[in-house]
Design a protein around this motif. Structure first.
Motif, PDB file in Angstrom:
ATOM      1  N   THR A   1     -14.844   2.244   0.032  1.00 59.90           N
ATOM      2  CA  THR A   1     -15.911   1.488   0.678  1.00 59.90           C
ATOM      3  C   THR A   1     -15.444   0.100   1.121  1.00 59.90           C
ATOM      4  N   GLY A   2     -14.215  -0.238   0.790  1.00 59.34           N
ATOM      5  CA  GLY A   2     -13.717  -1.573   1.129  1.00 59.34           C
ATOM      6  C   GLY A   2     -14.542  -2.659   0.475  1.00 59.34           C
ATOM      7  N   SER A   3     -14.958  -2.424  -0.769  1.00 66.66           N
ATOM      8  CA  SER A   3     -15.835  -3.381  -1.435  1.00 66.66           C
ATOM      9  C   SER A   3     -15.041  -4.489  -2.111  1.00 66.66           C
ATOM     10  N   ARG A   4     -15.557  -5.712  -2.009  1.00 72.90           N
ATOM     11  CA  ARG A   4     -14.872  -6.831  -2.639  1.00 72.90           C
ATOM     12  C   ARG A   4     -15.436  -7.121  -4.011  1.00 72.90           C
TER      13      ARG A   4
ATOM     14  N   LEU B   1      -7.907  -6.563  -0.863  1.00 73.35           N
ATOM     15  CA  LEU B   1      -7.978  -5.118  -0.688  1.00 73.35           C
ATOM     16  C   LEU B   1      -7.117  -4.630   0.469  1.00 73.35           C
ATOM     17  N   THR B   2      -7.285  -5.287   1.612  1.00 71.67           N
ATOM     18  CA  THR B   2      -6.594  -4.827   2.815  1.00 71.67           C
ATOM     19  C   THR B   2      -5.816  -5.979   3.427  1.00 71.67           C
TER      20      THR B   2
ATOM     21  N   GLY C   1     -19.969  -3.785   0.852  1.00 66.01           N
ATOM     22  CA  GLY C   1     -18.987  -4.564   0.095  1.00 66.01           C
ATOM     23  C   GLY C   1     -19.314  -4.753  -1.369  1.00 66.01           C
TER      24      GLY C   1
ATOM     25  N   ASP D   1      -8.281  -8.436   4.959  1.00 68.06           N
ATOM     26  CA  ASP D   1      -8.873  -9.334   3.957  1.00 68.06           C
ATOM     27  C   ASP D   1      -7.866 -10.392   3.522  1.00 68.06           C
TER      28      ASP D   1
ATOM     29  N   SER E   1       0.816  -1.223   0.000  1.00 69.23           N
ATOM     30  CA  SER E   1       0.000   0.000   0.000  1.00 69.23           C
ATOM     31  C   SER E   1       0.849   1.273   0.000  1.00 69.23           C
TER      32      SER E   1
ATOM     33  N   VAL F   1     -11.715   1.197  -2.891  1.00 68.57           N
ATOM     34  CA  VAL F   1     -10.862   1.437  -1.726  1.00 68.57           C
ATOM     35  C   VAL F   1     -11.664   2.124  -0.623  1.00 68.57           C
TER      36      VAL F   1
END
Lengths: 135, 137, 288
Positions: C200-203, A104-105, C171, A108, A50, C198
């Protein structure tokens, strides 16, 4: 010489790339990581990019090699936190990073790794299937 | 097109690639490129600088701030006196590599920038010029 | 060329500057077709400013090329004039006419000085006429460029407005794409979509192309780029709303469709996204 620290958390090795990721550091990381995977019998590697400001095709290749090496050493590799600007740029460059798992993170990514490791040890569902759920 | 300012950097080793990248980054930030475009330009610079080092056996880069009536841009010139590229068309194809990269260097840099120009003579060297524009504000 | 006149052009003008200016302003004010939007004071100002800069520039000797640095101040003044006039409601030809109208008083002043039929005088008239034409056209060009800049800006704004990224569930984000998907548009879609992922942290991201009229190789490649960029970020992309013809085109184009997830409608895509997130729904008929 600068080296990227590799942290061990349970079965997982955690790498956060924060310095200017230049060629020598990248190659050193590939070497260090391969050794640590074997030394710690790690089941997963989490690479957080990141803070990285760019990825060119050389780095792309190193990241791909890390993932392939890990796979040969029976270890899953997940790349987390890629910035939108980098994702767009390397797509335009033509780098697809096939076979690399992304999340994403870090959170995750950790979950993805734990799931993959668990399904493998349980032997119920193959890792492949578990991966397919997210791919 | 007028050149407002320019700086020159030699490319002789891997650390120089990093220096080129940092200089380019400074200029793109100065020109108010969007983050995505900044990343594209820095990546293209990195690809081309690596080409200069690996295929051209070292050379130099010139980073220019250029202006036209309606737009302003960054122009990067990479020059080497290396073996040259015998088959230009092929070198621009993706996946063609003789070095350590993914073989995406030239074609990739072309896609990331607005203007792309390459001159190469066998045994004399290669010169790649790329430009990215942004509107004046 | 005939630039080597016995008496330099600027000397012919500088002697009679005030006269020329007065007559020029008088002519302009008496012109019936003059745009009423331009106040008299500003007309006077710009006229005298123009004459001043004009004299300055030709004194330096260059009467052929207005792109040269001697004319920089003049070009700057004309660019500003063209912009102000435009905002006051003048057309580009009004503004050009402002400059062309200087010819009458200027030439009237030149000819008697040298006498009718004097070749030197006609050479000077010819040169000045060309020069004023260039300056007049320059204002028109500037006007056009300003317009183009406005159009470009509006286009950009329109592009941004036309790509709303909606968060449909925890998500899950979605973009309904409407209109042609060219490379500039794809860039913006990609940027806004990835940023939203990014934020919303959506997958899962749903790209709905119901509103995309045609899909050619380019468009299809753009779609694929969006899918792979999304994947690199660690999210999954579902493409929905693929109409039969478009499906055929994609197959025809031979694009690798193995790792794309597609759904017929946005509703199906949302259902799939929610199922992957572990959500399930039940309909209670008695409460309907």
């Amino acid at each position: 010489m600068d080296r990227i620290p590799i942290l061990k958390i349970g079965d997982v090795l955690l790498v956060t790339i924060q310095v200017d990721f230049h060629d020598r550091i990248a190659i050193a990381l590939l070497e260090d990581l391969s050794e640590k995977i074997v030394d710690n019998s790690a089941k997963g590697v989490l690479i957080d990019i990141s803070a990285l400001e760019m990825v060119d095709s050389f780095m792309g290749r190193i990241l791909g090699n890390i993932s392939k090496t890990a796979k040969l050493l029976d270890c899953h590799c997940v790349l987390v936190g890629m910035q939108p600007a980098i994702a767009i740029t390397i797509t335009e460059l033509g780098i697809t990073l096939p076979g690399i798992y992304t999340a994403l993170t870090a959170e995750d990514g950790m979950k993805l790794l734990t799931d993959m490791v668990k399904s493998k040890t349980n032997g119920k569902t193959s890792a492949k299937k578990q991966e397919a759920k997210w791919r | 097109m007028a050149v407002k300012s320019q700086e020159e950097r030699s490319i002789a080793n891997e650390d120089d690639i990093l220096d080129v990248r940092n200089s380019v980054k400074r200029v793109t930030a100065l020109l108010n490129f969007s983050l995505v475009n900044q990343t594209k330009i820095i990546s293209a610079a990195s690809e081309l600088a690596r080409n200069t080092l690996e295929h051209g056996k070292g050379g130099k880069s010139i980073i220019q701030l250029v202006t036209e009536p309606e737009r302003i841009g960054i122009r990067l010139i990479f020059e080497d006196t290396g073996p040259g590229i015998p088959d230009l068309a092929r070198a621009l194809e993706d996946g063609y590599s003789t070095g350590r990269g993914m073989g995406l260097g030239l074609g990739g840099a072309k896609r990331l920038m607005d203007d792309f120009d390459i001159e190469s003579k066998e045994n004399e060297g290669t010169r790649v010029t790329v430009t990215k524009w942004t509107e004046k504000n | 060329m005939t630039r080597e006149t016995a008496v330099p052009l600027h000397e012919m003008i500088s002697g009679a500057k005030e006269e020329i200016l007065t007559e020029w302003i008088k002519n302009q004010l008496s012109d019936k077709s003059r745009s009423k939007g331009v106040p008299e004071a500003s007309l006077r100002n710009s006229s005298s400013e123009f004459i001043r800069l004009f004299e300055e520039a030709i004194t330096k000797g260059n009467v052929d090329d207005i792109e040269k640095p001697e004319w920089e101040e003049m070009r700057h003044m004309l660019a500003e004039l063209s912009a102000t006039r435009a905002s006051q409601g003048s057309t580009p030809s009004d503004t050009a006419k402002f400059i062309f109208s200087l010819k009458e008083p200027l030439f009237a002043r030149l000819t008697p000085e040298k006498g009718q039929g004097n070749t030197e005088a006609s050479a000077a008239v010819w040169q000045l006429s060309l020069l004023l034409d260039k300056l007049g056209l320059y204002t028109a060009e500037t006007f056009q460029r300003t317009r183009e800049a406005i159009i470009r800006r509006q286009q950009k704004e329109m592009l941004e407005m036309s790509t709303p990224v909606i968060k449909v569930w925890d998500g899950v984000v979605a973009v309904p794409l409407i209109g042609t998907l060219d490379s500039a548009r794809t860039q913006i879609v990609m940027e806004t979509l990835l940023q939203k992922i990014v934020d919303t942290g959506s997958r899962i991201a749903i790209l709905d192309i119901t509103g995309v009229p045609t899909v050619d190789t380019q468009t299809a490649q753009h779609l694929m780029k969006t899918v792979s960029a999304t994947r690199l970020m660690g999210a999954e992309c579902i493409i929905s709303g693929i109409r039969p013809q478009i499906a055929q085109t994609i197959v025809h184009l031979g694009i690798d469709i193995n790792d794309i997830v597609t759904k017929a409608t946005m509703a199906d895509a949302i259902k799939e996204a929610l199922a992957r997130g572990g959500w399930s729904f039940e309909r209670h008929l008695e409460s309907v």
